[in-house]
Design an enzyme around this catalytic site. Structure first.
Site, PDB file in Angstrom:
ATOM      1  N   HIS B  68       0.825  -1.204   0.000  1.00  0.00           N
ATOM      2  CA  HIS B  68       0.000   0.000   0.000  1.00  0.00           C
ATOM      3  C   HIS B  68       0.864   1.261   0.000  1.00  0.00           C
ATOM      4  CE1 HIS B  68      -2.226   3.176   2.293  1.00  0.00           C
ATOM      5  NE2 HIS B  68      -3.051   2.965   1.289  1.00  0.00           N
ATOM      6  N   GLU B  71       2.096   1.813  -3.370  1.00  0.00           N
ATOM      7  CA  GLU B  71       1.028   2.347  -4.219  1.00  0.00           C
ATOM      8  C   GLU B  71       1.025   3.879  -4.141  1.00  0.00           C
ATOM      9  OE1 GLU B  71      -3.078   3.785  -3.585  1.00  0.00           O
ATOM     10  OE2 GLU B  71      -3.215   1.691  -2.970  1.00  0.00           O
ATOM     11  N   HIS B  72       1.159   4.414  -2.924  1.00  0.00           N
ATOM     12  CA  HIS B  72       1.224   5.877  -2.764  1.00  0.00           C
ATOM     13  C   HIS B  72       2.458   6.460  -3.463  1.00  0.00           C
ATOM     14  CE1 HIS B  72      -1.760   7.172   0.451  1.00  0.00           C
ATOM     15  NE2 HIS B  72      -2.051   5.903   0.247  1.00  0.00           N
ATOM     16  N   GLU B 148      -4.044   8.317   6.955  1.00  0.00           N
ATOM     17  CA  GLU B 148      -5.034   7.443   6.333  1.00  0.00           C
ATOM     18  C   GLU B 148      -5.430   6.320   7.300  1.00  0.00           C
ATOM     19  OE1 GLU B 148      -3.806   5.680   2.617  1.00  0.00           O
ATOM     20  OE2 GLU B 148      -5.720   4.651   2.335  1.00  0.00           O
TER      21      GLU B 148
END
Lengths: 441, 452
Positions: B68, B71-72, B148
């Site tokens: 994840h 991904e950022h 997040e």
């Protein structure tokens, strides 16, 4: 200068290609307005019936509009909730009834095969015209609403949004949430829903939207069948105008969360607002364009202060909320609010740059066909056009209206409409003072 | 009589739905990139998705959530395009874009006017092999991901319950850790961790490119060759199997958090379509989920929310498309005056009923009708169609499974549903989680009027 010319050329090219959907419009004998678009390729149709019967019509009984809509499919005609659900689901149809701020909407998605279509339409018609509002169903749905309202109190985001609406609208019908509150819901009786239904669910107050693979003749019959058994009634009186706040306010709600939720804004635009396109594209540049907006850039990309930072400009029948929001670790709230406010005030005083405006126009115009590339999205647009009585060529002229905006018109509109000395600010979180990370370790 | 008519009408539909379905075409580049194209000419738009076979279930302890995080970082620049360029170029071309990470995949997508597909290909090909991972960008983005996590999990009591629940339900399966990662792992990512992860998994021979929309198949294949063909492959090592240890008794967990309402979660270990010994078992579990929670006429709404009025809400879910064994989950929130233990008893009684009594023909027909209708409705969205193809392919099932779905559900019998209930919904393979609401400290509110 050369860049500007090039930009203009691009706009001209990209706008020729996409003609928007053709909307057919007529009225039923009792005055219900019907909007129909034929779409082909899939044997399905989306049907909506909307009324000016959203939470703005709650009066002092906050939540009555939402609960009325929620009760519709729990018993109608000879069927109870089980029978209604079975009738829809045995033919694969999807049905929903709910209220938003301005309207109550019953929506049906069904296959167009005649046997399946007839059964789901027949069920929808009965729900619309013969709801029972019986005591058992009422009590159960009321309790479920109360549970939902209670559960909201564990969410800083929900608490913030409730306080924000109140700050913007105070006693105006837009000042409470659609679901109502614990006190007003507890005070409702089944008869209140019955009364609300009789007042607002009438033919003269109804909009019918049909988008899908049905012929015009079928659409005419469908619309007529849906509303013919409703009493004619009359349209409700116009809502009061919003009193826009003239002084700023700040409110903090203490909550044991890791993040503070920040909301800043004020009531700004409505559907038929002559400034709408300037406000729309301005907001797009400021905080409405996802990963490339100014707010996103300042708050997240440059400083890593939040996961989401955005703004929205919601047009309603009357002035809807202009909202800037973010969530950040409690101890950096002060910094995040400062960045947010500075981004907003810089934008209002200076407007967008030429490059920002060009990029925004390219995005909006280039992405225009994606606004209604599914049956569902198109039905939502048509419903909006119908409910707010927008021109039928709303979609056709959209790109042109966006093209016509300039730095000067946007800046002028924002200066006139967004009073920086009247911003309403709500924060929800735990008060924590920033500490020096190194010494704390 | 009525029923027969209905069935006849429904029987005609598969044929109709089928003839309308446009077909998927597949092309594999020499470097291993698999390209799937589905034409849909209803609107002049296209969605393009790049799916990588990597997600949280690929991660070892210590760097959970790294997929994840990567991904950022994929938006933070390459040799050709500095940080932020990617999103700006897509936006200026009228596009919408984003990315998402799951247990078994990481995917990136753009939705554009159909004639802009090359813009998306150029940028995706570029960041497949030429990403810049810079320490200063990581430092900022790490804060973003921490925010997040606070937003998605830490401040949401139900999400906290779900996170702890998974960590208890699984023992040796990597499905035990959260997609976003454990907080201390997030805090300690180093650029080297991300670099290694990127080098290991981001390569054409570990990716699927899915395109759905107003395009010509051959032209898309040509365009894919043009932009992706020169990308180098990686040596993709087979994953260790990591099955979960057999569970030997019910597990229980209580999560205390500031909240207002209690919540019950229950999960039984079940195979996915990928791991099931017989695929029919997975389809039967899918139907089973529909019997309990396939709408307002399903059993949980009919019996628990309306009939006995025990729950304000109740649901059941099964994930057909998982790389590893997963959970058949039940969740419910009690009405005032009832508690989670009452709901646990009631849900278990529903399970027993499924094990002892065959579901009715009416229920089975209802689910089949819904599945058939959904297969038409889904075609309204290019994005959803792309999701189906990409997810199936990425977990190691063939994309053809999407086309066979309706037929396979249609074959499921009441006996098969009873049999999977008996075989898999058993006490010893059950995990139960309670959210125990703790008082939220009274809200102090301060207002300052006109203070600016």
């Amino acid at each position: 200068m050369a860049i500007r010319l090039l930009g203009l050329l691009l706009f001209v090219f990209s706008s020729v290609t996409h003609a928007a959907a053709k909307i057919d419009h007529w009225q039923t004998p009792q005055g219900s307005r019907v909007y129909y678009v034929r779409t082909e390729g899939l044997p399905m149709v989306d049907i909506q019936v909307s009324f000016d019967a959203g939470s703005a019509r709650d009066n002092q009984q906050f939540g009555v509009a939402a609960l009325t809509a929620a009760l519709l499919d729990t018993g109608a005609g000879q069927w109870n909730a089980d029978a209604i659900a079975q009738r829809f689901e045995s033919v694969g149809a999807l049905f929903d009834a709910s209220a938003s701020t301005d309207m109550a909407t019953l929506s049906l998605r069904t296959l167009t095969d005649k046997a399946l279509f007839d059964k789901s339409l027949d069920t929808m018609q009965t729900i619309l015209t013969k709801p029972r509002f019986n005591e058992v169903d009422f009590k159960r749905e009321k309790n479920r609403t109360l549970a939902g309202l209670k559960q909201q109190e564990e969410s800083p985001a929900a608490l913030g949004s409730i306080a924000f609406s109140k700050a913007l609208y105070n006693t105006h019908p837009y000042g409470h949430q659609t679901a109502g509150n614990l006190k007003t819901i507890a005070g409702l009786k089944a008869a209140d829903l019955q009364t609300f239904y009789k007042t607002y669910y009438v033919a003269a107050n109804a909009i019918v939207v049909i988008v899908g693979d049905v012929s015009k003749e079928q659409a005419e019959q469908t619309a007529l069948l849906l509303v013919k058994d409703l009493p004619t009634g009359k349209k409700p009186e116009a809502l009061a105008d919003v009193m826009i706040p003239t002084t700023a306010s700040q409110q903090h709600i203490e909550f044991p969360s890791a993040q503070t939720h920040v909301l800043v804004g004020l009531p700004v635009t409505y559907r038929k607002d002559p400034d709408y396109y300037n406000l729309y594209i301005g907001n797009h540049i400021l905080g409405g364009s996802g990963l490339v907006s100014k707010l996103f850039d300042e708050v997240r990309e440059k400083r890593g202060l939040a996961y989401s930072a955005s703004s929205s400009m919601t047009p309603l029948l009357k002035s809807g909320p202009f909202t800037l929001g973010l969530q950040t670790r409690n101890d950096q709230t002060k910094q995040a609010v400062e960045v947010l406010n500075k981004t907003l005030s810089d934008f209002v005083t200076q407007g967008p740059t030429e490059a920002e405006l060009t990029a925004a126009k390219k995005n909006i115009i280039g992405g225009f066909p994606m606004r209604f590339d599914t049956n569902k999205k198109l039905a939502t647009y048509v419903g909006m056009i119908g409910f707010y009585e927008m021109p039928l060529d709303y979609l056709d002229t959209f790109q042109q209206k966006i093209e016509a905006t300039t730095i000067a018109t946007i800046t002028e509109a924002f200066k006139r409409r967004v009073n920086l000395n009247a911003l309403q600010t709500v924060t929800v979180g735990k008060t924590e003072v920033a500490v020096d990370v190194k010494s704390a370790k | 009589m009525n029923k027969r008519l209905l069935c006849t009408a429904l029987l005609c539909l598969p044929v109709m739905a089928h003839s309308e379905a446009s077909k998927v075409s597949e092309h594999i580049l020499k470097n291993g990139l698999k390209v799937l194209v589905k034409e849909d000419h209803r609107s002049p738009v296209v969605v393009s998705q790049v799916w990588y076979k990597v997600g949280s279930s690929y991660e070892p302890n210590g760097i959970t959530g790294v997929s994840h995080m990567l991904e950022h970082m994929m938006f933070k620049g390459t040799d050709k395009h500095p940080a932020g360029d990617f999103s700006k170029i897509i936006a200026e071309n009228g596009g919408d874009e984003n990315a998402f990470t799951g247990q078994d995949y990481t995917a990136y997508f753009q939705t554009m006017a159909a004639d802009k597909l090359a813009v998306s290909f150029e940028l995706e090909a570029d960041r497949m092999r030429y990403l810049h991972l810079l320490p200063e960008e990581l430092k900022k983005e790490l804060e973003v991901v921490t925010e997040e996590r606070r937003m998605r999990t830490d401040d949401k009591p139900q999400a906290k319950l779900a996170e702890s629940f998974n960590a208890v339900a699984f023992t040796s399966s990597p499905y035990k850790h959260p997609v976003i990662g454990w907080p201390s792992d997030i805090a300690n990512y180093k650029v080297e961790d991300l670099q290694a992860w990127y080098q290991q998994w981001y390569a054409p021979n570990n990716a699927t490119l899915v395109v759905v929309g107003d395009v010509q198949t051959q032209a898309v294949f040509d365009l894919a060759e043009k932009y992706f063909a020169e990308l180098k492959t990686s040596d993709i090592k087979p994953l260790k199997p990591q099955p979960d240890m057999e569970q030997l008794g019910t597990r229980r967990i209580v999560v205390k958090a500031p909240a207002k309402l209690p919540v019950l979660l229950m999960g039984y270990k079940v195979p996915s379509l990928k791991t099931a010994a017989q695929e029919t078992e997975a389809y039967a579990l899918e139907v089973l989920a529909g019997v309990l929670d396939g709408g307002n006429s399903a059993r949980l709404s009919t019996d628990l929310v309306r009939g006995k009025q025990l729950a304000v809400s109740a649901g059941a879910s099964y994930d057909l498309v998982g790389r590893l064994d997963g959970l058949f989950e039940l969740d419910a929130t009690p009405v005032e005056g009832k508690n989670v233990a009452d709901l646990e008893t009631a849900l278990k009684a529903e399970v027993v009923k499924l094990q002892q009594t065959l579901i009715s023909d009416e229920e089975l027909q209802r689910i089949k009708a819904q599945v058939l209708a959904s297969s038409v409705y889904e075609k309204d969205s290019n994005f959803y169609q792309g999701m189906q193809l990409g997810a199936l392919e990425t977990v190691g099932l063939a994309w053809q499974k999407a086309d066979e779905y309706v037929a396979n559900i249609n074959k499921v019998t009441a006996e098969q549903v009873r049999d999977v209930a008996k075989k898999y919904l058993i006490e010893d393979h059950l995990t139960v989680g309670y959210l125990d609401p703790q008082a939220i400290k009274p809200a102090a509110t301060s207002t300052a009027k006109g203070a600016k």
